[in-house]
Motif scaffolding. Structure first.
Motif, PDB file in Angstrom:
ATOM      1  N   VAL A 155      -3.196  30.235   7.671  1.00 54.69           N
ATOM      2  CA  VAL A 155      -4.232  30.300   6.633  1.00 54.69           C
ATOM      3  C   VAL A 155      -4.077  31.582   5.820  1.00 54.69           C
ATOM      4  CG1 VAL A 155      -6.710  30.565   6.239  1.00 54.69           C
ATOM      5  CG2 VAL A 155      -5.881  28.825   7.832  1.00 54.69           C
ATOM      6  N   LEU A 156      -3.885  32.711   6.498  1.00 58.81           N
ATOM      7  CA  LEU A 156      -3.731  33.988   5.808  1.00 58.81           C
ATOM      8  C   LEU A 156      -2.465  34.015   4.958  1.00 58.81           C
ATOM      9  CD1 LEU A 156      -4.818  36.399   8.694  1.00 58.81           C
ATOM     10  CD2 LEU A 156      -6.073  35.949   6.586  1.00 58.81           C
ATOM     11  N   ALA A 157      -1.378  33.438   5.483  1.00 59.92           N
ATOM     12  CA  ALA A 157      -0.123  33.411   4.731  1.00 59.92           C
ATOM     13  C   ALA A 157      -0.239  32.517   3.504  1.00 59.92           C
ATOM     14  CB  ALA A 157       1.019  32.945   5.633  1.00 59.92           C
ATOM     15  N   GLU A 158      -0.889  31.363   3.653  1.00 59.15           N
ATOM     16  CA  GLU A 158      -1.066  30.460   2.515  1.00 59.15           C
ATOM     17  C   GLU A 158      -1.897  31.123   1.416  1.00 59.15           C
ATOM     18  OE1 GLU A 158       0.369  27.751   1.906  1.00 59.15           O
ATOM     19  OE2 GLU A 158       0.751  26.581   3.719  1.00 59.15           O
ATOM     20  N   ALA A 159      -2.901  31.926   1.812  1.00 59.19           N
ATOM     21  CA  ALA A 159      -3.736  32.606   0.828  1.00 59.19           C
ATOM     22  C   ALA A 159      -2.963  33.700   0.107  1.00 59.19           C
ATOM     23  CB  ALA A 159      -4.977  33.181   1.508  1.00 59.19           C
ATOM     24  N   GLY A 160      -2.013  34.316   0.805  1.00 54.61           N
ATOM     25  CA  GLY A 160      -1.190  35.350   0.204  1.00 54.61           C
ATOM     26  C   GLY A 160      -1.893  36.687   0.136  1.00 54.61           C
ATOM     27  N   GLY A 161      -1.276  37.723   0.705  1.00 52.75           N
ATOM     28  CA  GLY A 161      -1.895  39.030   0.715  1.00 52.75           C
ATOM     29  C   GLY A 161      -1.393  39.868   1.879  1.00 52.75           C
ATOM     30  N   PRO A 162      -1.975  41.043   2.077  1.00 49.63           N
ATOM     31  CA  PRO A 162      -1.454  41.985   3.072  1.00 49.63           C
ATOM     32  C   PRO A 162      -1.907  41.756   4.507  1.00 49.63           C
ATOM     33  CG  PRO A 162      -3.303  42.975   1.942  1.00 49.63           C
ATOM     34  CD  PRO A 162      -3.069  41.630   1.286  1.00 49.63           C
ATOM     35  N   LEU A 163      -2.912  40.921   4.716  1.00 46.40           N
ATOM     36  CA  LEU A 163      -3.484  40.785   6.054  1.00 46.40           C
ATOM     37  C   LEU A 163      -2.744  39.757   6.896  1.00 46.40           C
ATOM     38  CD1 LEU A 163      -7.332  40.901   5.334  1.00 46.40           C
ATOM     39  CD2 LEU A 163      -5.757  42.789   5.802  1.00 46.40           C
ATOM     40  N   THR A 164      -2.627  40.058   8.181  1.00 45.01           N
ATOM     41  CA  THR A 164      -2.041  39.147   9.161  1.00 45.01           C
ATOM     42  C   THR A 164      -2.985  39.067  10.365  1.00 45.01           C
ATOM     43  OG1 THR A 164      -0.825  40.933  10.257  1.00 45.01           O
ATOM     44  CG2 THR A 164       0.318  39.755   8.484  1.00 45.01           C
ATOM     45  N   ALA A 165      -2.851  38.002  11.139  1.00 41.84           N
ATOM     46  CA  ALA A 165      -3.600  37.881  12.389  1.00 41.84           C
ATOM     47  C   ALA A 165      -2.655  38.265  13.521  1.00 41.84           C
ATOM     48  CB  ALA A 165      -4.118  36.461  12.574  1.00 41.84           C
ATOM     49  N   GLU A 166      -3.021  39.304  14.269  1.00 39.71           N
ATOM     50  CA  GLU A 166      -2.100  39.853  15.271  1.00 39.71           C
ATOM     51  C   GLU A 166      -2.319  39.281  16.665  1.00 39.71           C
ATOM     52  OE1 GLU A 166      -2.503  44.086  15.069  1.00 39.71           O
ATOM     53  OE2 GLU A 166      -1.241  44.233  13.271  1.00 39.71           O
ATOM     54  N   CYS A 167      -3.581  39.161  17.081  1.00 37.13           N
ATOM     55  CA  CYS A 167      -3.833  38.675  18.435  1.00 37.13           C
ATOM     56  C   CYS A 167      -5.287  38.247  18.557  1.00 37.13           C
ATOM     57  CB  CYS A 167      -3.518  39.746  19.482  1.00 37.13           C
ATOM     58  SG  CYS A 167      -4.580  41.212  19.382  1.00 37.13           S
ATOM     59  N   VAL A 168      -5.556  37.529  19.634  1.00 37.37           N
ATOM     60  CA  VAL A 168      -6.919  37.129  19.988  1.00 37.37           C
ATOM     61  C   VAL A 168      -7.248  37.764  21.328  1.00 37.37           C
ATOM     62  CG1 VAL A 168      -8.453  35.221  20.548  1.00 37.37           C
ATOM     63  CG2 VAL A 168      -6.750  34.944  18.744  1.00 37.37           C
ATOM     64  N   ARG A 169      -8.342  38.493  21.366  1.00 33.44           N
ATOM     65  CA  ARG A 169      -8.776  39.128  22.618  1.00 33.44           C
ATOM     66  C   ARG A 169     -10.103  38.514  23.041  1.00 33.44           C
ATOM     67  NH1 ARG A 169      -7.651  43.798  19.533  1.00 33.44           N
ATOM     68  NH2 ARG A 169      -9.894  44.154  19.336  1.00 33.44           N
ATOM     69  N   GLY A 170     -10.236  38.251  24.323  1.00 38.39           N
ATOM     70  CA  GLY A 170     -11.512  37.691  24.747  1.00 38.39           C
ATOM     71  C   GLY A 170     -11.541  37.362  26.218  1.00 38.39           C
ATOM     72  N   GLU A 171     -12.751  37.150  26.682  1.00 37.97           N
ATOM     73  CA  GLU A 171     -12.985  36.746  28.070  1.00 37.97           C
ATOM     74  C   GLU A 171     -14.257  35.937  28.093  1.00 37.97           C
ATOM     75  OE1 GLU A 171     -13.547  38.687  32.528  1.00 37.97           O
ATOM     76  OE2 GLU A 171     -13.038  39.953  30.807  1.00 37.97           O
ATOM     77  N   LYS A 172     -14.200  34.762  28.716  1.00 44.62           N
ATOM     78  CA  LYS A 172     -15.334  33.845  28.763  1.00 44.62           C
ATOM     79  C   LYS A 172     -15.761  33.495  27.339  1.00 44.62           C
ATOM     80  CE  LYS A 172     -16.837  35.325  33.333  1.00 44.62           C
ATOM     81  NZ  LYS A 172     -17.937  35.867  34.166  1.00 44.62           N
ATOM     82  N   ALA A 173     -16.984  33.808  26.945  1.00 44.86           N
ATOM     83  CA  ALA A 173     -17.471  33.418  25.617  1.00 44.86           C
ATOM     84  C   ALA A 173     -17.206  34.482  24.561  1.00 44.86           C
ATOM     85  CB  ALA A 173     -18.965  33.121  25.660  1.00 44.86           C
TER      86      ALA A 173
END
Length: 209
Positions: free
Chosen positions: A174-192
């Motif tokens: 989604v970020l790449a299709e929109a075009g720009g400097p932001l990227t998604a690096e990782c997802v952090r989480g536990e339970k909810a």
């Protein structure tokens, strides 16, 4: 804490998650390959693929054959990179940016210090997340997106890693299709609890706690 909303969008079905994982891990998949890997009937696989194509997450292209015969249709993830871009995803990102620009003109304080390109990427990402049943809260200083409570918290623990991996790849697309400097690096989480860490390819340092 508010209860998680209903899971919807591209990752609402674990069968679709399996298909997405396969096309994300290798491009140019055939219906036969996807059936063999998932154990699903060909018609079911086609239905899932069509929904993913309509949503802008998968692209379909005819096989290039050097011999006679009807070319097969090959399926790949829409990553926003050259040759793997979805017109549907591009249109969705453009529409999200237009709505975001209108909001920023009406309420200038809603604009971040990241610049218009990054703001438009966030517009597209937020709309994708909302369509998928999340309630995203963006911190544009720390470059994080809080998705708590995660609608997938009730999923089987053994399924969570694949769900997170597939959705991270979707957000990257989604970020790449929109075009720009932001990227998604990782997802952090536990339970909810669930937080997406974004990155800025410009190397800009953003505020941290």
């Amino acid at each position: 804490m508010a209860s998680a909303g209903p899971v919807c969008g591209p990752i609402s079905s674990y069968s679709r998650v399996q298909i997405l994982h396969l096309v994300q891990s290798r491009a140019d998949r055939t219906i036969g390959e996807l059936c063999d890997a998932t154990g699903l009937h060909a018609n079911t696989v086609r239905e899932h693929l069509q929904r993913l194509i309509d949503g802008g997450y998968v692209i379909a292209q005819p096989e290039r054959r050097t011999t006679r015969g009807r070319p097969r249709t090959l399926y790949s993830a829409a990553t926003g990179t050259p040759g793997a871009s979805s017109p549907v995803a591009k249109d969705k990102a453009k529409a999200a940016a237009q709505r975001g620009d209108l909001m920023r003109r009406m309420l200038p304080a809603t604009a971040s210090e990241l610049g218009r390109e990054a703001d438009c990427q966030l517009d597209a990402l937020i709309e994708h997340l909302e369509e998928s049943g999340f309630e995203p809260v963006v911190d544009d200083e720390r470059l994080t997106v809080d998705l708590s409570p995660c609608p997938h918290a009730a999923a089987r623990p053994e399924d969570r890693p694949l769900l997170c991996q597939v959705h991270l790849s979707l957000m990257q697309g989604v970020l790449a299709e929109a075009g720009g400097p932001l990227t998604a690096e990782c997802v952090r989480g536990e339970k909810a609890e669930c937080t997406v860490q974004l990155g800025d390819v410009r190397g800009v340092t953003h505020g941290m706690a």
